[in-house]
Design an enzyme around this catalytic site. Sequence first.
Site, mmCIF file in Angstrom:
data_model
loop_
_atom_site.group_PDB
_atom_site.id
_atom_site.type_symbol
_atom_site.label_atom_id
_atom_site.label_comp_id
_atom_site.label_asym_id
_atom_site.label_seq_id
_atom_site.Cartn_x
_atom_site.Cartn_y
_atom_site.Cartn_z
ATOM 1 N N TYR A 1 -0.884 -2.954 5.760
ATOM 2 C CA TYR A 1 -1.817 -2.014 5.112
ATOM 3 C C TYR A 1 -3.013 -1.746 6.024
ATOM 4 O O TYR A 1 -3.371 -0.584 6.251
ATOM 5 C CB TYR A 1 -2.274 -2.578 3.761
ATOM 6 N N SER B 1 -9.109 4.069 3.883
ATOM 7 C CA SER B 1 -9.548 2.970 3.020
ATOM 8 C C SER B 1 -10.680 2.289 3.768
ATOM 9 O O SER B 1 -10.808 2.446 4.998
ATOM 10 C CB SER B 1 -8.381 1.993 2.842
ATOM 11 N N LYS C 1 -3.987 1.985 7.817
ATOM 12 C CA LYS C 1 -5.231 2.711 7.537
ATOM 13 C C LYS C 1 -6.081 2.867 8.796
ATOM 14 O O LYS C 1 -6.758 3.884 8.970
ATOM 15 C CB LYS C 1 -6.004 2.008 6.412
HETATM 16 N N1 LIG Z 1 -7.142 1.910 -5.305
HETATM 17 C C1 LIG Z 1 -7.840 1.401 -4.313
HETATM 18 O O1 LIG Z 1 -8.567 0.394 -4.475
HETATM 19 C C2 LIG Z 1 -7.781 2.054 -2.955
HETATM 20 C C3 LIG Z 1 -8.709 1.643 -1.996
HETATM 21 C C4 LIG Z 1 -8.673 2.223 -0.739
HETATM 22 C C5 LIG Z 1 -7.749 3.223 -0.458
HETATM 23 N N2 LIG Z 1 -6.866 3.606 -1.407
HETATM 24 C C6 LIG Z 1 -5.903 4.666 -1.060
HETATM 25 O O2 LIG Z 1 -5.963 5.693 -2.015
HETATM 26 C C7 LIG Z 1 -4.735 6.438 -1.977
HETATM 27 C C8 LIG Z 1 -4.267 6.697 -3.385
HETATM 28 O O3 LIG Z 1 -3.847 5.478 -3.990
HETATM 29 P P1 LIG Z 1 -4.268 5.044 -5.459
HETATM 30 O O4 LIG Z 1 -5.136 3.859 -5.326
HETATM 31 O O5 LIG Z 1 -4.738 6.209 -6.224
HETATM 32 O O6 LIG Z 1 -2.862 4.486 -6.010
HETATM 33 P P2 LIG Z 1 -1.872 5.049 -7.137
HETATM 34 O O7 LIG Z 1 -0.656 4.192 -7.062
HETATM 35 O O8 LIG Z 1 -2.565 5.137 -8.448
HETATM 36 O O9 LIG Z 1 -1.548 6.510 -6.622
HETATM 37 C C9 LIG Z 1 -0.775 6.710 -5.460
HETATM 38 C C10 LIG Z 1 0.179 7.870 -5.709
HETATM 39 O O10 LIG Z 1 0.966 8.048 -4.517
HETATM 40 C C11 LIG Z 1 2.309 8.295 -4.943
HETATM 41 N N3 LIG Z 1 3.261 7.952 -3.874
HETATM 42 C C12 LIG Z 1 3.744 6.732 -3.533
HETATM 43 N N4 LIG Z 1 4.647 6.852 -2.535
HETATM 44 C C13 LIG Z 1 4.728 8.168 -2.234
HETATM 45 C C14 LIG Z 1 5.465 8.908 -1.292
HETATM 46 N N5 LIG Z 1 6.337 8.312 -0.455
HETATM 47 N N6 LIG Z 1 5.282 10.258 -1.242
HETATM 48 C C15 LIG Z 1 4.432 10.860 -2.105
HETATM 49 N N7 LIG Z 1 3.707 10.209 -3.026
HETATM 50 C C16 LIG Z 1 3.849 8.879 -3.088
HETATM 51 C C17 LIG Z 1 2.496 7.454 -6.185
HETATM 52 O O11 LIG Z 1 3.572 7.896 -6.980
HETATM 53 C C18 LIG Z 1 1.149 7.616 -6.863
HETATM 54 O O12 LIG Z 1 1.156 8.709 -7.751
HETATM 55 C C19 LIG Z 1 -3.783 5.601 -1.134
HETATM 56 O O13 LIG Z 1 -3.709 6.172 0.170
HETATM 57 C C20 LIG Z 1 -4.444 4.250 -1.082
HETATM 58 O O14 LIG Z 1 -4.078 3.519 0.059
HETATM 59 C C21 LIG Z 1 -6.850 3.046 -2.657
#
Ligand SMILES: NC(=O)c1ccc[n+]([C@@H]2O[C@H](COP(=O)([O-])OP(=O)(O)OC[C@H]3O[C@@H](n4cnc5c(N)ncnc54)[C@H](O)[C@@H]3O)[C@@H](O)[C@H]2O)c1
Length: 284
Positions: A156, A143, A160
């Site tokens: 968090y 992130s 990261k």
């Molecule tokens: N959305 C943002 O703004 C953002 C920004 C920076 C980083 N991220 C990172 O992107 C990645 C994806 O997140 P997202 O934003 O798409 O969120 P999201 O909630 O839409 O998707 C995350 C997915 O991970 C799954 N998940 C949760 N716990 C789990 C586990 N223990 N084992 C396997 N799967 C699991 C969930 O069911 C979901 O399908 C994450 O690592 C998040 O930290 C997101």
Amino acid sequence: MKELSGKVAVVTGGASGIGRAMARRLGAEGMKVVVSDVEPGSLQETVKDLEARGVEAQGVVADVSQADAVHRLADRTVDAFGGVHVVCNNAGVFAGGLSWEASVSDYEWVLGVNTWGVIHGIRSFVPILLAQGEPGHIVNTASMAALTSGPLSGAYFMSKHAVLALSESLYHELHMKQAPIGVSVVCPELIATRIGEADRNRPAHLKRGSDDELPPETRTVEAAIRTATQGGADPGVIADRMLEAIVEDRFYVLAPEGDPWRDACHARLEDVRAARNPRLSVPG
Ligand SMILES: NC(=O)c1ccc[n+]([C@@H]2O[C@H](COP(=O)([O-])OP(=O)(O)OC[C@H]3O[C@@H](n4cnc5c(N)ncnc54)[C@H](O)[C@@H]3O)[C@@H](O)[C@H]2O)c1
């Protein structure tokens, strides 16, 4: 890694948001895709969506915080498609609050999924890629929080930062071994996904009590994340950046120049360089 067509990809947290967009993007390149998640319903929908796009896909339910589950995911991937070439360690969750008020369960959950999930992914898949001796690529989703710091999200941020550090170590190690395996660390800015509702996937033993019992800062920051991510960019933007990084063998996949999170990253690096106290530079 230049040739993706006909090769095999696996994406954790692939049933929603950024992971689903990654699975679609890799599938569009002609890769066979194993999508993995803890949410069986949306996992099934994602597999159907991929198949409707002409992608050869399989769904595997696996909790990335559990070493055995990720090991089984690696076995299932090789059994299904005979090998694995691109591994996206992407699953992640968010919990907020003051560092001293966040519960032990909150720390365990966030570090378990975000950090241990990547550790397990590396430990289970890299030996397989090395043994294959073919070009491959590891994509770890961190992130912009990996390159910045701020209040009310300590678990968090640290989860990261750890993913970034581990990815850098892995990059150096694979170079040392002259392995044909690239590494990218994907550092998204705010993206419109369901991360603001991450609590839906908390395992029973790490569940919280009712919302009313939460400290006010926890409620405020979690509501702010929900609102901010809803206004974020489309997850497809990150999938496109990831694909470019795989093909061009680029390690850092960052928010573009001009994005407030990129500015915050520069500000932090300047503070470190000058050994100045951290200024508050993250947006929001
Ligand atoms: N959305 C943002 O703004 C953002 C920004 C920076 C980083 N991220 C990172 O992107 C990645 C994806 O997140 P997202 O934003 O798409 O969120 P999201 O909630 O839409 O998707 C995350 C997915 O991970 C799954 N998940 C949760 N716990 C789990 C586990 N223990 N084992 C396997 N799967 C699991 C969930 O069911 C979901 O399908 C994450 O690592 C998040 O930290 C997101």
